[in-house]
Design a protein around this motif. Sequence first.
Motif, PDB file in Angstrom:
ATOM      1  N   UNK A   1       0.853  -1.135  -0.067  1.00 21.63           N
ATOM      2  CA  UNK A   1      -0.081  -0.138   0.100  1.00 21.63           C
ATOM      3  C   UNK A   1       0.974   1.188  -0.246  1.00 21.63           C
ATOM      4  N   UNK A   2       2.070   1.085   0.620  1.00 25.44           N
ATOM      5  CA  UNK A   2       2.998   2.328   0.445  1.00 25.44           C
ATOM      6  C   UNK A   2       3.289   2.899  -0.908  1.00 25.44           C
ATOM      7  N   UNK A   3       3.011   2.022  -2.097  1.00 27.40           N
ATOM      8  CA  UNK A   3       2.866   2.601  -3.535  1.00 27.40           C
ATOM      9  C   UNK A   3       2.008   3.632  -3.801  1.00 27.40           C
ATOM     10  N   UNK A   4       1.318   3.850  -2.755  1.00 29.46           N
ATOM     11  CA  UNK A   4       0.278   5.231  -2.978  1.00 29.46           C
ATOM     12  C   UNK A   4       1.056   6.382  -2.597  1.00 29.46           C
ATOM     13  N   UNK A   5       2.570   6.408  -2.510  1.00 32.05           N
ATOM     14  CA  UNK A   5       3.449   7.483  -2.311  1.00 32.05           C
ATOM     15  C   UNK A   5       3.329   8.235  -3.675  1.00 32.05           C
ATOM     16  N   UNK A   6       3.197   7.704  -4.668  1.00 31.11           N
ATOM     17  CA  UNK A   6       2.911   8.247  -5.851  1.00 31.11           C
ATOM     18  C   UNK A   6       1.998   9.605  -5.716  1.00 31.11           C
ATOM     19  N   UNK A   7       0.703   9.379  -5.377  1.00 31.93           N
ATOM     20  CA  UNK A   7      -0.217  10.600  -4.758  1.00 31.93           C
ATOM     21  C   UNK A   7       0.212  11.376  -3.942  1.00 31.93           C
ATOM     22  N   UNK A   8       1.026  10.912  -2.873  1.00 30.99           N
ATOM     23  CA  UNK A   8       1.630  11.472  -1.897  1.00 30.99           C
ATOM     24  C   UNK A   8       2.689  12.769  -2.615  1.00 30.99           C
ATOM     25  N   UNK A   9       3.445  12.406  -3.144  1.00 29.13           N
ATOM     26  CA  UNK A   9       4.554  13.222  -3.779  1.00 29.13           C
ATOM     27  C   UNK A   9       3.788  14.229  -4.430  1.00 29.13           C
ATOM     28  N   UNK A  10       3.038  13.997  -5.378  1.00 28.30           N
ATOM     29  CA  UNK A  10       2.291  14.749  -6.457  1.00 28.30           C
ATOM     30  C   UNK A  10       1.656  15.957  -5.458  1.00 28.30           C
ATOM     31  N   UNK A  11       0.851  15.746  -4.625  1.00 26.89           N
ATOM     32  CA  UNK A  11       0.235  16.416  -3.718  1.00 26.89           C
ATOM     33  C   UNK A  11       1.118  17.349  -3.011  1.00 26.89           C
ATOM     34  N   UNK A  12       2.150  16.806  -2.387  1.00 24.84           N
ATOM     35  CA  UNK A  12       3.342  17.577  -1.727  1.00 24.84           C
ATOM     36  C   UNK A  12       3.833  18.518  -2.315  1.00 24.84           C
ATOM     37  N   UNK A  13       4.127  18.243  -3.594  1.00 26.26           N
ATOM     38  CA  UNK A  13       4.709  19.213  -4.596  1.00 26.26           C
ATOM     39  C   UNK A  13       3.789  20.435  -4.711  1.00 26.26           C
ATOM     40  N   UNK A  14       2.743  20.067  -5.259  1.00 25.14           N
ATOM     41  CA  UNK A  14       1.738  21.185  -5.585  1.00 25.14           C
ATOM     42  C   UNK A  14       1.322  22.314  -4.318  1.00 25.14           C
ATOM     43  N   UNK A  15       0.923  21.443  -3.154  1.00 30.38           N
ATOM     44  CA  UNK A  15       0.898  22.387  -2.151  1.00 30.38           C
ATOM     45  C   UNK A  15       1.950  23.125  -1.728  1.00 30.38           C
ATOM     46  N   UNK A  16       2.947  22.628  -1.720  1.00 26.52           N
ATOM     47  CA  UNK A  16       4.517  23.303  -1.502  1.00 26.52           C
ATOM     48  C   UNK A  16       4.417  24.413  -2.354  1.00 26.52           C
TER      49      UNK A  16
ATOM     50  N   UNK B   1       0.028 -14.091  -4.691  1.00 21.28           N
ATOM     51  CA  UNK B   1      -0.503 -15.182  -3.699  1.00 21.28           C
ATOM     52  C   UNK B   1      -0.428 -15.175  -2.523  1.00 21.28           C
ATOM     53  N   UNK B   2       0.423 -14.305  -1.956  1.00 17.10           N
ATOM     54  CA  UNK B   2       0.722 -14.115  -0.615  1.00 17.10           C
ATOM     55  C   UNK B   2       0.310 -12.990   0.264  1.00 17.10           C
ATOM     56  N   UNK B   3      -0.688 -12.224  -0.976  1.00 13.77           N
ATOM     57  CA  UNK B   3      -1.609 -11.059  -0.335  1.00 13.77           C
ATOM     58  C   UNK B   3      -0.657  -9.875   0.017  1.00 13.77           C
ATOM     59  N   UNK B   4       0.410  -9.640  -0.943  1.00 15.08           N
ATOM     60  CA  UNK B   4       1.419  -8.452  -0.557  1.00 15.08           C
ATOM     61  C   UNK B   4       0.859  -7.606  -1.681  1.00 15.08           C
ATOM     62  N   UNK B   5       0.172  -7.750  -2.634  1.00 14.17           N
ATOM     63  CA  UNK B   5      -0.186  -6.534  -3.743  1.00 14.17           C
ATOM     64  C   UNK B   5      -1.441  -5.983  -3.261  1.00 14.17           C
ATOM     65  N   UNK B   6      -1.019  -4.833  -2.516  1.00 13.44           N
ATOM     66  CA  UNK B   6      -2.343  -4.235  -2.038  1.00 13.44           C
ATOM     67  C   UNK B   6      -1.914  -2.685  -2.268  1.00 13.44           C
ATOM     68  N   UNK B   7      -2.721  -2.189  -3.213  1.00 11.10           N
ATOM     69  CA  UNK B   7      -2.721  -0.628  -3.710  1.00 11.10           C
ATOM     70  C   UNK B   7      -3.799   0.147  -3.250  1.00 11.10           C
ATOM     71  N   UNK B   8      -4.919  -0.441  -3.424  1.00 15.55           N
ATOM     72  CA  UNK B   8      -6.324   0.430  -3.133  1.00 15.55           C
ATOM     73  C   UNK B   8      -7.087  -0.140  -2.195  1.00 15.55           C
ATOM     74  N   UNK B   9      -6.542  -0.196  -0.982  1.00 13.34           N
ATOM     75  CA  UNK B   9      -7.199  -0.726   0.496  1.00 13.34           C
ATOM     76  C   UNK B   9      -8.291   0.677   0.748  1.00 13.34           C
ATOM     77  N   UNK B  10      -9.708   0.632   0.361  1.00 15.10           N
ATOM     78  CA  UNK B  10     -10.035   1.946   0.361  1.00 15.10           C
ATOM     79  C   UNK B  10     -10.988   1.826   1.660  1.00 15.10           C
TER      80      UNK B  10
END
Length: 592
Positions: A95-110, A234-243
């Motif tokens: 789920x940490x891969x959502x840092x893409x959104x985090x980086x964009x939002x941080x750059x825009x706000x800053x 198979x190990x349940x590690x692919x978590x990108x959109x836990x809403x």
Amino acid sequence: MENPLATGIPFNQTGNLDRFVFGWLDYTLFSLLLLVSVLIGVYFGFFSKQDSTTEYFLGGKRMGCFPVAMSIIASHISGISLLGIPTEVFHYGSQYAACVVTSILTAVVTSYLFLPVFYKLQLTSTFEYLEIRFARSVRILSSALFTISLFTYLPIVIYVPALAFAQVSDLSIHAITPLLCIVCIFYTSIGGLKAVVWSDTIQFSVTVCGLFAVLVLGISSVGSVQQVWRISSEGGRLVFFNMDPSPLARNTFWSMAVGMTVIWLGHLGIHPGTVQRFLSVPREIDAKHGIAITAVGMIVVKLICVFTGLIMFAKYHDCDPFLTKSISRTDQTLPYYVMDVAGHLPGLPGLFLAGLVSAALATMSASLNTVSGTIYEDFINLRIPESPEKEAMAANIMKGIVVVAGVISVGLVFLVERLGSVFQIAVSTRGITDGPLLGLFMLGMLVPWANARGTLFGGYVGLISMLWLVGGAQWHTIHNRIKYNALPTSIDGCPLNQTLSSVTTPTVSSWIDDSSEEPMILFQISFMYYNMIGAIIVVVVGTIASYVFGVDLESVDPDHITPMMKRFLPSRRYARVSLRNVPLDVAPEKIK
């Protein structure tokens, strides 16, 4: 001896676990990188002009946007990121891969909220803004919050690479930590911002090269990218959109997109070290270009760390080195993996660990350089009488502060060994101070109605509230009343099962309280939201208190407010001068 690349865990012929260690080439490459950092500090300290606060603290305002961006990324990508993120993904999913959104939002706000104000005012210390916007008491509060945050964070930053290096060498953590810190203190104290920026750029380049090399070797050891993806799925590690909208969930898309953005704004948007670098470029547009480069670089490095975590899981999903006691802490999984997949290539493990240590040195050097300027500007500057020698004296004082702060950080490192998960404890502890600190700047720039007394009241309420919230949550976590269950791993695929038959999952220590007492619901809120909660408390309480104490918008300087909020200020009245009867031969400068 069996091939460790084939088994995933090194066993010798007697069935005992082997330990991966550095070779002479690894030590050589590691030492060379430290030497380069020292030489950069020597060059800028003795052969470059460093006799004023502008030169020492802002690099003479002649820095380029690219090295500045690289320095910011290197300062942010500490060992906590390089070790903590892959371990986080290994145990809790991607789920940490959502840092893409985090980086964009941080750059825009800053770029559009904070940078225009800072660049317009050109202040040496960001906390000086809070003084001219409100009062000196608000500035002192913010400086205290920042200093506490620094000394909470730096020991963890230093401890992580020391832990990794101790695993692959014959040195103890207590011997490694002072050595690394001495190098960092030396080139930071004598070289100033220029040394920090160029050292960070070189160190970051080494870190990225090491990351890519280990990434390729890891994929090769597993088989292919498709194989990594399949096993991770198979190990349940692919978590990108836990809403999951619950604020009690440990890590969801919302906690990353919202909670982590607020955390990064505290680290990048208003952090004195980052603003210091943005002000070291000639133009505001250069600073915005630097922010854009920083955002892209952050996305690349963070996603590499996430994928490295997936590779680690694909390799060890059925033979977890922590469960087999090959490592003593889960945070040692990455260096163990590096020595496993790259140990047969002399020098590469040393290059990667050098990059890992470099990341810590970059963070430490940036923090030391920043805190030296902050302490000098906020606590010492006014006590030194004006004189022609004051600028040169100031540079020397800041160098001394770097040394003292570094020594204190080294001493606090030994307390970190008693902490739990590095990633979680780093985010949690900084939430006490970083959230309220961000709230103070938000009140100043985004709330024209805020005044000094209301802001100060909101700041103290926010600090006390976060001390209670974070302290209570940590207390319940220590006593085993708040637990985040990791995703499962096993040792079913380990060789020599008869040797591992005695391996058991670590038991809970006897001092832990197994009471079934349910913690208050507030203490169960995810640590990812701590900074956001602290900032909201300060803004809400500060705004209400400002109305209670009385609002005076006429006294607010428009330069102190972010451009999008200036519309709420009263229009300025200016005297009108008629030029109708002015003779044409009168020079413009004579028109009064």
